[in-house]
Design an enzyme around this catalytic site. Structure first.
Site, PDB file in Angstrom:
ATOM      1  N   CYS A  49       1.014  12.338  67.933  1.00  0.00           N
ATOM      2  CA  CYS A  49      -0.092  11.555  67.360  1.00  0.00           C
ATOM      3  C   CYS A  49      -0.176  10.184  68.021  1.00  0.00           C
ATOM      4  O   CYS A  49      -1.274   9.672  68.273  1.00  0.00           O
ATOM      5  CB  CYS A  49       0.110  11.424  65.851  1.00  0.00           C
TER       6      CYS A  49
HETATM    7  C1  BEZ Z   1       3.864  15.159  66.487  1.00  0.00           C
HETATM    8  O1  BEZ Z   1       2.646  15.092  66.575  1.00  0.00           O
HETATM    9  O2  BEZ Z   1       4.591  14.658  67.325  1.00  0.00           O
HETATM   10  C2  BEZ Z   1       4.471  15.829  65.279  1.00  0.00           C
HETATM   11  C3  BEZ Z   1       3.665  16.547  64.431  1.00  0.00           C
HETATM   12  C4  BEZ Z   1       4.220  17.164  63.334  1.00  0.00           C
HETATM   13  C5  BEZ Z   1       5.566  17.069  63.098  1.00  0.00           C
HETATM   14  C6  BEZ Z   1       6.358  16.348  63.944  1.00  0.00           C
HETATM   15  C7  BEZ Z   1       5.810  15.711  65.051  1.00  0.00           C
END
Ligand code: BEZ
Length: 158
Positions: A49
């Site tokens: 993200c």
């Molecule tokens: C990520 O986007 O890095 C992520 C998404 C869900 C769980 C852990 C990390």
């Protein structure tokens, strides 16, 4: 069953950040009589993200807004203080942050992601949507990557 294109965003009050800290905002205030891009992430500060999904929207924000979009909104199941810190760390001032801390809007949209096994609790799926006057006209959900929910895909759909 998740929300579909053609459906109306449910009426829920959640938190955004104002100059004096967290404040309530209703989905009606956010979406009615406006064209809004909403993207959602499983968690503020998570690598995918922070390194990919959010930066795409920060970089393309002006292009998206120039296509008749009134606001770009980012939502996560995190509290408003975390969303505020993430916004600042991403230089995302032109993006409205929505803190769905208790997951009420996420649940109402049918877009809950259960990350209990990863000790992250119930979060939001990664998605992006275009909302015209409260009605979803595009919905892209990603289980992996950001193909359906990236800023570039949203630009293509606008
Ligand atoms: C990520 O986007 O890095 C992520 C998404 C869900 C769980 C852990 C990390």
């Amino acid at each position: 069953m998740s929300i579909q294109e053609g459906d109306r965003i449910p009426d829920i009050t959640i938190k955004t950040n104002g100059p004096d800290g967290p404040k309530d905002i209703s989905t009606g205030e956010l979406f009615d009589r406006r064209r809004v891009v909403l993207f959602a992430v499983p968690g503020a500060f998570t690598p995918g993200c922070s390194n990919t999904h959010m930066p795409g929207f920060v970089i393309k924000a002006d292009e998206i807004l120039a296509r008749g979009v009134d606001a770009i909104v980012c939502m996560a199941v995190n509290d408003a203080f975390v969303m505020d810190a993430w916004q600042k760390s991403q230089n995302a001032e032109n993006i409205t942050m929505l803190a769905d801390g208790s997951g009420r809007l996420t649940e109402a949209l049918g877009l809950t992601l259960d990350l209990t096994d990863g000790d992250m609790g119930k979060r939001c799926k990664r998605f992006a949507m275009i909302v015209n006057d409260g009605v979803v006209t595009y919905l892209g959900i990603d289980d992996k990557g950001v193909a359906a929910s990236s800023a570039g895909t949203i630009l293509d759909k606008l």
